[in-house]
Write an enzyme that holds these catalytic residues in place. Structure first.
Site, PDB file in Angstrom:
ATOM      1  N   ASN A  16       0.987  -1.162  -0.082  1.00 22.46           N
ATOM      2  CA  ASN A  16      -0.017  -0.009  -0.001  1.00 22.46           C
ATOM      3  C   ASN A  16       0.814   1.275  -0.139  1.00 22.46           C
ATOM      4  OD1 ASN A  16       0.633  -0.813   2.570  1.00 22.46           O
ATOM      5  ND2 ASN A  16      -0.945   0.274   3.566  1.00 22.46           N
ATOM      6  N   ILE A  17       0.376   2.338  -0.565  1.00 18.55           N
ATOM      7  CA  ILE A  17       1.119   3.463  -0.894  1.00 18.55           C
ATOM      8  C   ILE A  17       0.250   4.758  -0.760  1.00 18.55           C
ATOM      9  CG2 ILE A  17       2.457   5.003  -2.409  1.00 18.55           C
ATOM     10  CD1 ILE A  17       2.946   2.315  -4.325  1.00 18.55           C
ATOM     11  N   GLU A  18       0.420   5.323   0.696  1.00 16.63           N
ATOM     12  CA  GLU A  18      -0.631   6.281   0.961  1.00 16.63           C
ATOM     13  C   GLU A  18      -0.114   7.581   0.502  1.00 16.63           C
ATOM     14  OE1 GLU A  18      -1.018   5.728   5.241  1.00 16.63           O
ATOM     15  OE2 GLU A  18      -2.160   3.991   4.809  1.00 16.63           O
TER      16      GLU A  18
ATOM     17  N   CYS B 225      -4.145   0.918  -2.679  1.00 13.62           N
ATOM     18  CA  CYS B 225      -3.840  -0.686  -1.842  1.00 13.62           C
ATOM     19  C   CYS B 225      -2.821  -1.513  -2.377  1.00 13.62           C
ATOM     20  CB  CYS B 225      -5.175  -1.416  -1.884  1.00 13.62           C
ATOM     21  SG  CYS B 225      -6.488  -0.717  -0.901  1.00 13.62           S
TER      22      CYS B 225
ATOM     23  N   GLU C 249      -2.791  -4.550  -3.259  1.00 14.67           N
ATOM     24  CA  GLU C 249      -3.321  -5.483  -4.076  1.00 14.67           C
ATOM     25  C   GLU C 249      -3.444  -4.750  -5.438  1.00 14.67           C
ATOM     26  OE1 GLU C 249      -4.702  -4.818  -1.216  1.00 14.67           O
ATOM     27  OE2 GLU C 249      -5.918  -6.388  -0.353  1.00 14.67           O
TER      28      GLU C 249
ATOM     29  N   CYS D 213     -10.404  -4.773  -0.052  1.00 13.63           N
ATOM     30  CA  CYS D 213     -11.318  -3.909   0.028  1.00 13.63           C
ATOM     31  C   CYS D 213     -12.305  -4.073  -1.367  1.00 13.63           C
ATOM     32  CB  CYS D 213     -10.862  -2.238   0.005  1.00 13.63           C
ATOM     33  SG  CYS D 213     -10.185  -1.781  -1.736  1.00 13.63           S
TER      34      CYS D 213
ATOM     35  N   CYS E 142     -10.672  -3.077  -4.822  1.00 11.15           N
ATOM     36  CA  CYS E 142      -9.552  -4.124  -5.240  1.00 11.15           C
ATOM     37  C   CYS E 142     -10.257  -5.310  -5.908  1.00 11.15           C
ATOM     38  CB  CYS E 142      -8.501  -4.488  -4.146  1.00 11.15           C
ATOM     39  SG  CYS E 142      -7.362  -3.046  -3.970  1.00 11.15           S
TER      40      CYS E 142
HETATM   41  N1  THU Z   1      -5.202  -1.580   2.403  1.00 10.76           N
HETATM   42  C1  THU Z   1      -4.575  -2.396   1.659  1.00 10.76           C
HETATM   43  O1  THU Z   1      -3.583  -2.060   0.986  1.00 10.76           O
HETATM   44  N2  THU Z   1      -5.107  -3.376   1.034  1.00 10.76           N
HETATM   45  C2  THU Z   1      -6.113  -4.049   1.904  1.00 10.76           C
HETATM   46  O2  THU Z   1      -6.620  -5.193   1.601  1.00 10.76           O
HETATM   47  C3  THU Z   1      -6.797  -3.017   3.025  1.00 10.76           C
HETATM   48  C4  THU Z   1      -6.348  -1.747   3.334  1.00 10.76           C
HETATM   49  C5  THU Z   1      -4.640  -0.215   2.821  1.00 10.76           C
HETATM   50  C6  THU Z   1      -5.261   0.940   2.446  1.00 10.76           C
HETATM   51  C7  THU Z   1      -4.601   1.908   3.562  1.00 10.76           C
HETATM   52  O3  THU Z   1      -3.232   2.410   3.216  1.00 10.76           O
HETATM   53  C8  THU Z   1      -4.535   1.113   4.757  1.00 10.76           C
HETATM   54  O4  THU Z   1      -4.439  -0.242   4.216  1.00 10.76           O
HETATM   55  C9  THU Z   1      -5.535   1.307   5.682  1.00 10.76           C
HETATM   56  O5  THU Z   1      -6.811   1.017   5.134  1.00 10.76           O
END
Ligand code: THU
Length: 138
Positions: A42-44, A53, A55, A91, A94
Protein backbone atom coordinates in the site's frame (compact mmCIF):
# COMPACT_ATOMS: atom_id res chain seq x y z
CA UNK A 1 5.50 -21.36 -6.81
CA UNK A 2 3.44 -22.88 -3.99
CA UNK A 3 1.09 -21.10 -1.58
CA UNK A 4 3.63 -20.90 1.21
CA UNK A 5 6.23 -19.30 -1.05
CA UNK A 6 3.69 -16.81 -2.41
CA UNK A 7 2.77 -15.81 1.15
CA UNK A 8 6.43 -15.38 2.03
CA UNK A 9 6.80 -12.95 -0.89
CA UNK A 10 3.69 -11.02 0.24
CA UNK A 11 5.11 -10.73 3.76
CA UNK A 12 8.38 -9.41 2.33
CA UNK A 13 6.53 -6.89 0.13
CA UNK A 14 4.72 -5.67 3.24
CA UNK A 15 8.04 -4.31 4.49
CA UNK A 16 7.95 -1.74 1.66
CA UNK A 17 4.55 -0.38 2.69
CA UNK A 18 4.44 3.41 2.61
CA UNK A 19 1.77 4.03 5.25
CA UNK A 20 2.74 6.94 7.51
CA UNK A 21 -0.92 7.94 8.02
CA UNK A 22 -2.68 4.68 8.90
CA UNK A 23 0.46 2.80 10.00
CA UNK A 24 -1.36 -0.24 8.56
CA UNK A 25 1.08 -2.17 6.40
CA UNK A 26 -0.11 -4.44 3.60
CA UNK A 27 1.82 -6.61 1.17
CA UNK A 28 0.61 -8.64 -1.79
CA UNK A 29 2.12 -11.19 -4.16
CA UNK A 30 0.27 -11.85 -7.42
CA UNK A 31 0.96 -15.06 -9.35
CA UNK A 32 0.40 -14.97 -13.11
CA UNK A 33 -0.78 -17.90 -15.21
CA UNK A 34 2.78 -18.21 -16.54
CA UNK A 35 4.30 -18.40 -13.08
CA UNK A 36 5.62 -14.84 -12.75
CA UNK A 37 5.13 -13.05 -9.44
CA UNK A 38 4.41 -9.33 -9.07
CA UNK A 39 4.55 -7.76 -5.63
CA UNK A 40 2.68 -4.78 -4.24
CA UNK A 41 2.40 -2.73 -1.07
CA UNK A 42 0.00 0.00 0.00
CA UNK A 43 1.15 3.50 -0.90
CA UNK A 44 -0.50 6.32 1.04
CA UNK A 45 -0.65 10.02 0.32
CA UNK A 46 -0.90 13.22 2.37
CA UNK A 47 -4.11 14.00 0.48
CA UNK A 48 -5.39 10.54 1.59
CA UNK A 49 -7.61 9.79 -1.45
CA UNK A 50 -4.77 8.92 -3.85
CA UNK A 51 -3.80 6.00 -1.59
CA UNK A 52 -3.30 2.76 -3.49
CA UNK A 53 -3.84 -0.63 -1.86
CA UNK A 54 -1.22 -3.36 -2.00
CA UNK A 55 -3.41 -5.54 -4.19
CA UNK A 56 -3.96 -2.87 -6.84
CA UNK A 57 -0.29 -1.95 -6.82
CA UNK A 58 0.50 -5.57 -7.70
CA UNK A 59 -2.18 -5.75 -10.41
CA UNK A 60 -1.18 -2.47 -12.01
CA UNK A 61 2.49 -3.42 -12.01
CA UNK A 62 1.63 -6.71 -13.69
CA UNK A 63 -0.69 -5.30 -16.34
CA UNK A 64 1.68 -2.45 -17.11
CA UNK A 65 4.37 -5.02 -17.82
CA UNK A 66 2.19 -7.15 -20.09
CA UNK A 67 0.73 -9.80 -17.75
CA UNK A 68 -3.04 -10.11 -17.93
CA UNK A 69 -3.82 -13.62 -16.67
CA UNK A 70 -3.60 -14.61 -13.05
CA UNK A 71 -3.95 -17.66 -10.82
CA UNK A 72 -3.69 -16.38 -7.26
CA UNK A 73 -2.83 -13.54 -4.91
CA UNK A 74 -1.48 -13.70 -1.37
CA UNK A 75 -2.27 -10.78 0.94
CA UNK A 76 -0.80 -10.01 4.36
CA UNK A 77 -1.63 -6.90 6.34
CA UNK A 78 -1.82 -5.44 9.80
CA UNK A 79 -0.68 -2.60 12.03
CA UNK A 80 3.01 -1.69 11.71
CA UNK A 81 4.02 -2.87 15.16
CA UNK A 82 1.80 -5.94 15.36
CA UNK A 83 3.57 -9.05 16.55
CA UNK A 84 0.90 -11.30 15.06
CA UNK A 85 -1.35 -10.62 12.08
CA UNK A 86 -5.07 -11.13 11.64
CA UNK A 87 -6.27 -11.80 8.10
CA UNK A 88 -6.57 -8.69 5.92
CA UNK A 89 -9.43 -8.88 3.46
CA UNK A 90 -9.24 -6.91 0.19
CA UNK A 91 -11.38 -3.78 -0.12
CA UNK A 92 -14.25 -3.55 -2.58
CA UNK A 93 -12.27 -1.50 -5.08
CA UNK A 94 -9.52 -4.13 -5.21
CA UNK A 95 -12.08 -6.92 -5.62
CA UNK A 96 -13.49 -5.06 -8.61
CA UNK A 97 -10.01 -4.72 -10.14
CA UNK A 98 -9.55 -8.48 -9.67
CA UNK A 99 -12.90 -9.00 -11.45
CA UNK A 100 -11.53 -7.23 -14.51
CA UNK A 101 -8.69 -9.70 -15.02
CA UNK A 102 -9.50 -12.92 -13.16
CA UNK A 103 -11.87 -15.84 -13.50
CA UNK A 104 -14.04 -15.50 -10.38
CA UNK A 105 -14.49 -19.28 -10.08
CA UNK A 106 -10.80 -20.17 -10.21
CA UNK A 107 -8.80 -17.13 -9.02
CA UNK A 108 -7.52 -17.91 -5.52
CA UNK A 109 -7.15 -15.28 -2.80
CA UNK A 110 -4.93 -16.28 0.12
CA UNK A 111 -5.42 -14.18 3.25
CA UNK A 112 -2.37 -14.84 5.38
CA UNK A 113 -1.57 -14.43 9.03
CA UNK A 114 1.72 -16.24 8.42
CA UNK A 115 3.18 -18.72 5.94
CA UNK A 116 1.55 -21.54 7.85
CA UNK A 117 -1.73 -19.92 8.76
CA UNK A 118 -3.98 -18.61 6.00
CA UNK A 119 -7.52 -18.71 4.66
CA UNK A 120 -8.30 -19.31 1.02
CA UNK A 121 -11.21 -17.95 -1.01
CA UNK A 122 -12.14 -17.72 -4.66
CA UNK A 123 -12.92 -14.31 -6.10
CA UNK A 124 -16.51 -15.45 -6.53
CA UNK A 125 -16.74 -16.04 -2.78
CA UNK A 126 -15.49 -12.53 -1.99
CA UNK A 127 -17.39 -10.81 -4.81
CA UNK A 128 -20.64 -12.69 -5.47
CA UNK A 129 -22.47 -11.68 -8.64
CA UNK A 130 -19.57 -9.43 -9.58
CA UNK A 131 -19.79 -7.22 -12.64
CA UNK A 132 -17.00 -7.91 -15.11
CA UNK A 133 -16.03 -7.67 -18.78
CA UNK A 134 -18.37 -10.53 -19.75
CA UNK A 135 -21.38 -8.55 -18.55
CA UNK A 136 -20.74 -5.96 -21.25
CA UNK A 137 -21.08 -8.61 -23.96
CA UNK A 138 -24.85 -8.80 -23.48
N1 THU B 1 -5.17 -1.55 2.49
C1 THU B 1 -4.59 -2.35 1.55
O1 THU B 1 -3.53 -2.02 1.00
N2 THU B 1 -5.19 -3.52 1.25
C2 THU B 1 -6.28 -4.02 1.90
O2 THU B 1 -6.69 -5.12 1.61
C3 THU B 1 -6.96 -3.22 2.92
C4 THU B 1 -6.43 -1.86 3.13
C5 THU B 1 -4.47 -0.33 2.89
C6 THU B 1 -5.07 0.98 2.43
C7 THU B 1 -4.51 1.93 3.49
O3 THU B 1 -3.21 2.33 3.10
C8 THU B 1 -4.40 1.08 4.74
O4 THU B 1 -4.40 -0.26 4.30
C9 THU B 1 -5.51 1.30 5.74
O5 THU B 1 -6.75 1.18 5.14
Amino acid sequence: MNDKELIRVALQARNNSYSPYSRFQVGAALLTSRGLVYTGCNIENAAYAPTNCAERTAFFKAVSEGSYEFQAIAIAGGPKDATTLAICSPCGVCRQVMMEFCNPKTFRILLAKSEEDYEEFTLEQLLPLGFGPKNLEG
